[in-house]
Design an enzyme around this catalytic site. Structure first.
Site, PDB file in Angstrom:
ATOM      1  N   GLY A 144       0.835  -1.200   0.000  1.00  0.00           N
ATOM      2  CA  GLY A 144       0.000   0.000   0.000  1.00  0.00           C
ATOM      3  C   GLY A 144       0.872   1.252   0.000  1.00  0.00           C
ATOM      4  O   GLY A 144       0.586   2.219  -0.702  1.00  0.00           O
ATOM      5  N   ASN A 195      -7.478   5.142   8.999  1.00  0.00           N
ATOM      6  CA  ASN A 195      -7.019   3.946   9.690  1.00  0.00           C
ATOM      7  C   ASN A 195      -7.076   4.062  11.211  1.00  0.00           C
ATOM      8  O   ASN A 195      -7.098   3.055  11.904  1.00  0.00           O
ATOM      9  CB  ASN A 195      -5.594   3.589   9.250  1.00  0.00           C
ATOM     10  CG  ASN A 195      -4.676   4.781   9.216  1.00  0.00           C
ATOM     11  OD1 ASN A 195      -4.932   5.770   8.533  1.00  0.00           O
ATOM     12  ND2 ASN A 195      -3.600   4.707   9.972  1.00  0.00           N
ATOM     13  N   GLN A 216      -7.916   1.022   3.904  1.00  0.00           N
ATOM     14  CA  GLN A 216      -8.815   0.569   4.978  1.00  0.00           C
ATOM     15  C   GLN A 216     -10.220   0.273   4.458  1.00  0.00           C
ATOM     16  O   GLN A 216     -11.001  -0.400   5.129  1.00  0.00           O
ATOM     17  CB  GLN A 216      -8.889   1.617   6.098  1.00  0.00           C
ATOM     18  CG  GLN A 216      -7.602   1.758   6.885  1.00  0.00           C
ATOM     19  CD  GLN A 216      -7.291   0.541   7.755  1.00  0.00           C
ATOM     20  OE1 GLN A 216      -8.190  -0.166   8.211  1.00  0.00           O
ATOM     21  NE2 GLN A 216      -6.014   0.282   7.979  1.00  0.00           N
ATOM     22  N   SER A 272      -4.153  -2.624  -0.396  1.00  0.00           N
ATOM     23  CA  SER A 272      -3.050  -3.471   0.060  1.00  0.00           C
ATOM     24  C   SER A 272      -3.605  -4.790   0.594  1.00  0.00           C
ATOM     25  O   SER A 272      -4.481  -4.798   1.455  1.00  0.00           O
ATOM     26  CB  SER A 272      -2.276  -2.741   1.160  1.00  0.00           C
ATOM     27  OG  SER A 272      -1.308  -3.607   1.719  1.00  0.00           O
ATOM     28  N   HIS A 323      -2.687  -7.216   2.614  1.00  0.00           N
ATOM     29  CA  HIS A 323      -2.635  -7.737   3.992  1.00  0.00           C
ATOM     30  C   HIS A 323      -3.656  -7.080   4.919  1.00  0.00           C
ATOM     31  O   HIS A 323      -3.801  -7.487   6.069  1.00  0.00           O
ATOM     32  CB  HIS A 323      -1.214  -7.634   4.568  1.00  0.00           C
ATOM     33  CG  HIS A 323      -0.781  -6.262   5.002  1.00  0.00           C
ATOM     34  ND1 HIS A 323      -0.833  -5.866   6.307  1.00  0.00           N
ATOM     35  CD2 HIS A 323      -0.282  -5.211   4.307  1.00  0.00           C
ATOM     36  CE1 HIS A 323      -0.354  -4.622   6.419  1.00  0.00           C
ATOM     37  NE2 HIS A 323      -0.021  -4.207   5.206  1.00  0.00           N
ATOM     38  N   THR A 359      10.204  -8.457 -11.498  1.00  0.00           N
ATOM     39  CA  THR A 359       9.549  -9.750 -11.741  1.00  0.00           C
ATOM     40  C   THR A 359       8.326  -9.862 -10.836  1.00  0.00           C
ATOM     41  O   THR A 359       8.407  -9.626  -9.632  1.00  0.00           O
ATOM     42  CB  THR A 359      10.538 -10.898 -11.448  1.00  0.00           C
ATOM     43  OG1 THR A 359      11.672 -10.711 -12.297  1.00  0.00           O
ATOM     44  CG2 THR A 359       9.905 -12.248 -11.709  1.00  0.00           C
ATOM     45  N   CYS A 386       2.427   3.097  13.167  1.00  0.00           N
ATOM     46  CA  CYS A 386       3.730   3.728  12.969  1.00  0.00           C
ATOM     47  C   CYS A 386       4.109   4.621  14.134  1.00  0.00           C
ATOM     48  O   CYS A 386       5.269   4.877  14.369  1.00  0.00           O
ATOM     49  CB  CYS A 386       3.723   4.556  11.694  1.00  0.00           C
ATOM     50  SG  CYS A 386       2.952   3.719  10.346  1.00  0.00           S
TER      51      CYS A 386
HETATM   52  C1  LIG Z   1      -1.736  -0.022   6.137  1.00  0.00           C
HETATM   53  C2  LIG Z   1      -2.011   1.241   5.404  1.00  0.00           C
HETATM   54  C3  LIG Z   1      -1.157   1.690   4.383  1.00  0.00           C
HETATM   55  C4  LIG Z   1       0.135   1.005   4.048  1.00  0.00           C
HETATM   56  O1  LIG Z   1      -0.033  -0.228   3.444  1.00  0.00           O
HETATM   57  P1  LIG Z   1       1.217  -1.267   3.476  1.00  0.00           P
HETATM   58  O2  LIG Z   1       0.821  -2.340   2.547  1.00  0.00           O
HETATM   59  O3  LIG Z   1       1.300  -1.734   4.905  1.00  0.00           O
HETATM   60  O4  LIG Z   1       2.415  -0.516   3.056  1.00  0.00           O
HETATM   61  C5  LIG Z   1      -1.494   2.837   3.706  1.00  0.00           C
HETATM   62  N1  LIG Z   1      -2.609   3.510   4.009  1.00  0.00           N
HETATM   63  C6  LIG Z   1      -3.463   3.110   4.973  1.00  0.00           C
HETATM   64  C7  LIG Z   1      -4.699   3.893   5.234  1.00  0.00           C
HETATM   65  C8  LIG Z   1      -3.191   1.966   5.710  1.00  0.00           C
HETATM   66  O5  LIG Z   1      -4.020   1.583   6.679  1.00  0.00           O
END
Ligand SMILES: *Cc1c(COP(=O)(O)O)cnc(C)c1O
Length: 385
Positions: A71, A151, A179, A199, A201, A237, A324
């Site tokens: 993300g 978030n 989110q 993203s 995960h 890749t 963070c």
């Molecule tokens: C987690 C998050 C990101 C970053 O995504 P990653 O895949 O962990 O780098 C960016 N923006 C928001 C709002 C997030 O919650």
């Protein structure tokens, strides 16, 4: 001791169905998608199928989907990429003061490169006013980046409305939908966006793979040069297993979205009700325009960090807001932007629910939090009951 995970906004576990879909691409089907032999065709077909799935859920064309490494990378590619590609048209960028650091730090870096950035304020529940976006627009505005859902406090922004204001301007519109993915409608035409970040995960896919949607005709300069991957928008890749996992996870989330959202919303409301009954507490964020899985509460006279450590001793994984910033003593930039004082913002607790969350988890948290808050307050020199 039981372990209760309530930090789904930070990351989520990979679903078993997703893992199953990914596994062949680590071993038997390990081919590099760029070759001319059968291994490559298998890899390429898997990637094409994943791209089609993601495109369908976004209401986009497959060639508008760029797979990235996270993300954060998608946010960087959107913002730096659009700023650089449009620098001859102007140097002004608009964003909000409550963005994720992947957006805020990128904008601050661009300021050091000679771009000008307006950081819009938010109201007391964390909402951006579309009228203020309109007023901040200048003839040299080239990019607007406003997150879909926050978030930390879960506030959902009026993206579609902001997008329609930007329609007859030259400004490219990006939204960080990390989110929102899996939870809210991601139709890029309804949202009126040109660029959109997700993203894997955060919706039960693997870590280290993301998507940037890039509307046809929107120019972005690549950040990573090398091969011609992703139509020259992102060299490297391809992470086939990750891409397959992302698409599978996204597809499953949208199949189950309505029932899962309703289930989480009911559990969330119990938590909000129970925690806000604690004296000297306040719920942060909007009660109506809110992600179904987000709870964010401040308790006056206590430190968020101490609360988190005490919860961890009881087996509960929670957060003070941004992953963070936890570990640092700075209060959340989001809560400060919403007008909370430093003292109150320090006592924040974020609980984010997910697929593994049960009624028993909620009952346990509602039983454990009040005595911890009471104990911490009893030790606070500022608290007088
Ligand atoms: C987690 C998050 C990101 C970053 O995504 P990653 O895949 O962990 O780098 C960016 N923006 C928001 C709002 C997030 O919650």
């Amino acid at each position: 001791m039981q372990r209760i995970y309530l930090d789904y906004a930070a990351t989520t576990p990979v679903r078993p169905e997703v893992l199953d879909a990914m596994l062949p691409y680590f071993s038997n089907e390990f081919g590099n998608a760029s070759g001319v032999y059968s291994w490559s065709r298998t890899a390429h077909q898997a990637m094409d199928k994943a791209r089609d799935t993601v495109a369908r859920i976004l209401g986009a064309r497959p060639d508008e989907i760029v797979f990235t490494g996270s993300g954060s990378e998608s946010d960087n590619l959107a913002i730096k990429g659009a700023a650089w590609a449009n620098r001859h048209k102007g140097k002004h960028i608009i964003t909000s003061s409550i963005e994720h650091f992947a957006v805020l730090e990128t904008c601050q870096w661009l300021e050091r490169q000679g771009f000008e950035v307006t950081y819009l304020p938010v109201d007391s529940v964390g909402l951006v006013d579309p009228e203020q976006v309109k007023q901040a627009l200048r003839p040299d505005t080239i990019l607007v980046s406003i997150m879909y859902a926050n978030n930390e406090v879960g506030t959902i922004q009026p993206i579609s409305e902001i997008g329609s204001i930007l329609k007859d301007t030259q400004a490219v519109f990006h939204t960080d939908a990390v989110q929102a993915a899996g939870v809210l409608d991601l139709d890029v035409d309804k949202l009126n966006v040109d660029l959109l970040t997700i993203s894997a995960h955060k919706f039960y896919g693997p870590k280290g793979v993301g998507v940037l949607y890039v509307r046809k005709g929107t120019n972005i300069e690549p950040l990573i040069h090398g091969g011609g991957h992703e139509r020259k928008r992102r060299a490297g890749t391809e992470n086939i297993a990750g891409i397959v996992g992302l698409a599978k996870a996204l597809e499953l989330s949208y199949e189950e979205r309505d029932t899962e959202n309703a289930r989480l919303e009911a559990l969330r409301n119990q938590l909000i009700e129970g925690l806000s009954a604690i004296p000297h507490s306040r719920v942060n964020g909007s009660l109506t325009k809110r992600l179904p899985n987000n709870v964010n509460v401040c308790f006056e006279f206590i430190e968020g960090e101490s609360l988190l450590l005490n919860l961890d001793m009881k087996g509960v994984a929670a957060s003070s807001g941004s992953a963070c910033t936890s570990g640092s003593l700075d209060p959340s930039h989001v809560l400060l932007a919403m007008g909370l004082s430093h003292e109150i913002a320090h006592g924040s607790l974020r609980l984010t629910l997910g697929r593994g969350t049960t009624q028993a988890d909620i009952d346990y948290v509602l039983q454990e939090v009040p005595p911890i808050v009471e104990r911490l307050r009893a030790m606070s020199p500022l608290y007088r009951g």
